[in-house]
Design an enzyme around this catalytic site. Structure first.
Site, PDB file in Angstrom:
ATOM      1  N   ARG A   1      -0.945  -1.938  -7.067  1.00  0.00           N
ATOM      2  CA  ARG A   1      -0.986  -3.132  -6.257  1.00  0.00           C
ATOM      3  C   ARG A   1      -1.744  -4.178  -6.893  1.00  0.00           C
ATOM      4  NH1 ARG A   1      -1.050  -4.354  -0.634  1.00  0.00           N
ATOM      5  NH2 ARG A   1      -3.263  -4.983   0.127  1.00  0.00           N
TER       6      ARG A   1
ATOM      7  N   LYS B   1      -1.568  -2.477   7.943  1.00  0.00           N
ATOM      8  CA  LYS B   1      -2.590  -2.023   8.856  1.00  0.00           C
ATOM      9  C   LYS B   1      -3.016  -2.720  10.092  1.00  0.00           C
ATOM     10  CE  LYS B   1      -5.234   0.004   4.859  1.00  0.00           C
ATOM     11  NZ  LYS B   1      -6.417   0.145   4.153  1.00  0.00           N
TER      12      LYS B   1
ATOM     13  N   HIS C   1      -3.708  -9.195   3.222  1.00  0.00           N
ATOM     14  CA  HIS C   1      -5.026  -9.438   3.247  1.00  0.00           C
ATOM     15  C   HIS C   1      -5.351 -10.333   4.465  1.00  0.00           C
ATOM     16  CE1 HIS C   1      -6.321  -8.271  -0.951  1.00  0.00           C
ATOM     17  NE2 HIS C   1      -6.023  -7.113  -0.447  1.00  0.00           N
TER      18      HIS C   1
ATOM     19  N   ARG D   1       0.999  -1.142  -0.054  1.00  0.00           N
ATOM     20  CA  ARG D   1       0.028  -0.061  -0.041  1.00  0.00           C
ATOM     21  C   ARG D   1       0.922   1.153  -0.013  1.00  0.00           C
ATOM     22  NH1 ARG D   1      -1.939  -3.511   3.950  1.00  0.00           N
ATOM     23  NH2 ARG D   1      -4.114  -4.451   3.460  1.00  0.00           N
TER      24      ARG D   1
ATOM     25  N   HIS E   1      -3.045   2.169  -6.037  1.00  0.00           N
ATOM     26  CA  HIS E   1      -3.634   0.936  -5.892  1.00  0.00           C
ATOM     27  C   HIS E   1      -3.791   0.130  -7.143  1.00  0.00           C
ATOM     28  CE1 HIS E   1      -5.574  -0.865  -2.272  1.00  0.00           C
ATOM     29  NE2 HIS E   1      -6.812  -1.216  -2.971  1.00  0.00           N
TER      30      HIS E   1
ATOM     31  N   TYR F   1      -9.189 -11.221  -7.467  1.00  0.00           N
ATOM     32  CA  TYR F   1      -8.607 -11.496  -8.637  1.00  0.00           C
ATOM     33  C   TYR F   1      -8.895 -12.945  -9.283  1.00  0.00           C
ATOM     34  CZ  TYR F   1      -5.880  -7.844  -6.376  1.00  0.00           C
ATOM     35  OH  TYR F   1      -5.615  -6.678  -5.842  1.00  0.00           O
TER      36      TYR F   1
END
Length: 324
Positions: free
Chosen positions: A259, A175, A282, A151, A256, A291
């Site tokens: 990414r 995160k 994730h 990110r 993004h 995806y």
């Protein structure tokens, strides 16, 4: 309610900075999430404790109001984006919207770039900047972004201590403070070595030297400001300039999107979804399932090109009799 509004504002800020969301998209997200917050508030509830049943009840309420399927699909999309953000931020331990199906809306394929476009961006980044210092930094940032799928907030806040010694693996703090390890390829390692050599040998009295004498000393990409490192908004603007220099529509290029390109190109090369999930950081495999269109195409090609019966003719005509 104030807690809901604070959470919505943080989500919108992240969408603007990291996903490059357009102004109209942000306005729609804000309206939809505030409507949900108001609906919850009338029932003594809040976004912090949002459950799957509550989302379904809210969508039924929207249907009863006569809202179109497109509007209901858009509201569910906003909720999904928000609950995924809340999970990534560590505000909650689950994603209540992850398995909800929309009202007849097809799953959106994420925007991405092909390999030639990525190569063009990398080439443009090495020539963008007023000085060799700027150009080396810009190339390093672009190489690292594509090599790791980070990110943009993770990229700009990389501590320099973890980048020394020519590491083959980079430790990324994502995160919620969660760490993950991502391998670095030769091009990214070379770009980082070159940037570190320039950074560590900044001439005394130069702008870079002054940055390293202050808050910027801790970061791989120092910059003026309270944080001490390059703001993610500044990198997003740099990326737009790289796109223009590479001959690509800058509205199609955001951090993004890079990414997404990282994940898409790995899947095209044979990587599995679980590995991509770990590399992207994730928390839930459902976030990586966007995806699957790549997997669908690859599986189809595998069957058509490699199945032992793929080349067998399906004609029902009788085989010709051998000549006598």
């Amino acid at each position: 309610m104030s807690g809901d509004h604070t959470a919505i504002s943080a989500f919108l800020d992240a969408q603007a900075a990291e996903a490059g969301a357009a102004r109209n998209t942000l306005l729609a997200y804000g309206r939809d999430l505030r409507d949900l917050s108001d609906w919850l508030g009338r029932r003594g509830l809040s976004l912090a404790g949002l459950t799957r049943d509550q989302i379904e009840d809210y969508l039924s309420f929207c249907d009863a109001q006569g809202l179109s399927r497109a509007t209901r699909a858009r509201r569910l999309s906003a909720i999904r984006q928000f609950t995924r953000f809340a999970l990534d931020e560590g505000w909650r331990e689950d994603d209540p919207a992850i398995r909800l199906s929309g009202p007849g809306r097809a799953k959106r394929v994420p925007r991405t770039l092909d390999r030639d476009q990525i190569e063009a961006l990398l080439g443009a980044s090495s020539g963008l900047g007023r000085s060799p210092v700027d150009r080396a930094r810009n190339l390093c940032m672009m190489e690292l972004l594509y090599a790791t799928g980070m990110r943009v907030s993770e990229l700009v806040s990389l501590p320099v201590a973890g980048c020394r010694g020519d590491p083959a693996v980079l430790v990324i703090r994502g995160k919620g403070g969660k760490e993950r390890m991502v391998p670095l390829g030769p091009a990214a390692r070379a770009a980082m070595r070159d940037w570190l050599a320039i950074r560590d040998n900044a001439p005394q009295g130069s702008a870079l030297y002054r940055l390293l004498a202050g808050r910027g000393a801790r970061w791989l990409f120092p910059a003026p400001g309270a944080a001490g490192h390059l703001p993610r908004q500044s990198f997003s603007r740099l990326l737009g300039q790289m796109a223009v220099a590479a001959g690509i529509d800058p509205t199609r290029v955001t951090p993004h999107v890079i990414r997404h390109a990282f994940a898409t190109h790995l899947l095209e090369g044979g990587a599995d979804l679980r590995s991509i999930q770990m590399l992207l950081g994730h928390a839930d495999l459902g976030s990586t399932e966007i995806y699957t269109h790549v997997l669908d195409n690859r599986m189809r090609d595998l069957v058509l090109n490699h199945h032992p019966l793929a080349d067998v003719q399906t004609s029902t005509d009788p085989a010709p009799k051998p000549a006598t």
